[in-house]
Enzyme design. Structure first.
Site, PDB file in Angstrom:
ATOM      1  N   TYR A 101       0.859  -1.182   0.000  1.00 53.18           N
ATOM      2  CA  TYR A 101       0.000   0.000   0.000  1.00 53.18           C
ATOM      3  C   TYR A 101       0.890   1.225   0.000  1.00 53.18           C
ATOM      4  O   TYR A 101       1.781   1.347   0.850  1.00 53.18           O
ATOM      5  CB  TYR A 101      -0.881  -0.006   1.252  1.00 53.18           C
ATOM      6  N   GLU A 182      -3.152   7.249  -4.503  1.00 47.22           N
ATOM      7  CA  GLU A 182      -3.072   6.028  -3.686  1.00 47.22           C
ATOM      8  C   GLU A 182      -2.985   4.818  -4.608  1.00 47.22           C
ATOM      9  O   GLU A 182      -3.714   4.746  -5.601  1.00 47.22           O
ATOM     10  CB  GLU A 182      -4.331   5.925  -2.810  1.00 47.22           C
TER      11      GLU A 182
END
Ligand code: GDP
Ligand code: MN
Length: 386
Positions: A101, A182
């Protein structure tokens, strides 16, 4: 403005962040053609501006054009957290070894940017142990240098090959005036390469004048019909996941109303807001009717909370707007589709409340405090829920 995943991938490619080969399809036949063009195994992914697509069944593997068509048929038209799927992304399937992530975002409270990294990426990032998340404030002028990127990767236990992706992500953020970029998952593939398998980008609308090249991004969006209807009427409507519709005047009041509803909802089985609509300065009958119509058209709504602070438009005028909107929407007859809880404060609040009480409309309740109104709305929403 939030981008669709496929638009995020296009910006990734523009800024040297590795992504897969991909095409957008609007029909199963187009998905089959895309799969044939890409060749081999493909992933079919719902294009909606919300997360959790994987868990909702909006991401499917296909080994042939036929299977791709079949997967697209199942995904197109799906409702994912209130967003209808109008298109799918067809991309070559990656053999994943590890999922990370990474995100860069504007931290408004700190007045700067923030980097977030975790070695525990993928669909369960929310439940990943928080100690695995590395957070680092970024200096706006200094930015994310090669050295800092490498040390962040080391801190988070990510391979050093991720560092150039981080610096590229920083350049994208600044060059495109994004407030969020993201990637989850950023994947390590079996061939040792790193690839962005998902992408989320929020662009700063206040900077759109600097980016004529972004103009097409909004046009490409088959927007939520209620968001489109609200935008046409200059109302600010945002879809959320819960069951209480929230109408208020002013961004600050609306935001705190959302918090109070969520807090009150905890005592009622986790009731949360379904959407919110900021009517801004005016609260005329026309604006009220438009707002109620949009919020009540959301099938997730089982109660509506109207929270208004009377200013130049005093509360008696707001009450008048609500009464007229009620008659308009019910054709003078029965109750609205869901109960309406009204809380008013500020200029002529008492007068406004008395008008609503005197009208005694079925399904319309008043509350004196914000907490009281939120509790009532949460309880009513729960009762009405199937
Ligand atoms: P989200 O659930 O909305 O965040 O959608 P993602 O794009 O993150 O996809 C969900 C999950 O699908 C990912 O965490 C991956 O495990 C899986 N996935 C996505 N793309 C691929 C791919 O190319 N190959 C494989 N094998 N899995 C993928
Ligand atoms: Mn994801």
């Amino acid at each position: 403005m939030d981008l669709f995943e496929h638009q995020a991938h296009d910006l990734f490619a523009l800024h040297d962040i590795p992504t897969g080969r991909r095409r957008v399809a609007l029909t199963p036949a187009e998905a089959a053609a895309a799969a044939a063009a890409i060749g081999g195994k493909v992933v079919i992914k719902a294009q909606v501006k919300t997360g959790g697509r994987g868990k909702a069944g909006g991401v499917r593997l296909a080994s042939s054009p036929d299977e791709a068509a079949h997967a697209a048929e199942r995904i197109l038209g799906m409702d994912i957290h209130g967003h209808t799927v109008h298109s799918v992304l067809v991309t070559d399937a990656s053999e994943i070894v590890a999922e990370y992530y990474v995100a860069l975002l504007l931290d408004r409270a700190a007045g700067g940017f923030l980097a977030l990294l975790s070695g525990a990426g993928g669909m369960d990032i929310e439940s990943a142990p928080p100690e695995l998340l590395v957070r680092a404030p970024l200096d706006i002028d200094g930015g994310l240098t090669d050295g800092l990127a490498l040390s962040l990767c080391a801190d988070a236990g990510l391979p050093s090959e991720v560092a150039p992706v981080l610096t590229a992500l920083w350049r994208l953020l600044r060059a495109e005036d994004a407030t969020l970029v993201e990637i989850n998952p950023l994947a390590l593939l079996a061939d040792g390469t790193i690839r962005a398998l998902d992408g989320k980008i929020t662009l700063d609308d206040n900077a759109s004048f600097r980016h004529p090249q972004h103009a097409g991004l909004a046009a490409a969006a088959p927007a939520d019909p209620r968001e489109a209807a609200a935008a046409r009427k200059h109302l600010n409507y945002v879809k959320l996941d819960g069951s209480v519709g929230v109408i208020g005047n002013g961004a600050g009041l609306v935001m705190s109303t959302l918090d109070v509803v969520a807090a009150a909802g905890e005592a009622h089985g986790g009731v949360t807001p379904a959407n919110f609509l900021d009517i801004g300065g005016g609260a005329s009958a026309r604006v009220m009717a438009d707002s109620l119509e949009i919020v009540l058209a959301d099938p997730d709504v089982t109660a509506v909370l109207v929270n208004v602070f009377g200013g130049i438009t005093a509360c008696d005028a707001v009450a008048d707007g609500i009464l007229q909107a009620y008659w308009q929407l019910t054709d003078g007859g029965g109750p609205l589709r869901a109960p309406l809880i009204v809380r008013m404060d500020g200029n002529n609040a008492e007068k406004g409340r008395r008008m609503l009480v005197a009208a005694a409309l079925p399904g319309v309740l008043t509350a004196e405090t914000m907490d009281g109104a939120a509790t009532l709305a949460a309880a009513m929403a729960r009762q009405e829920a199937p």
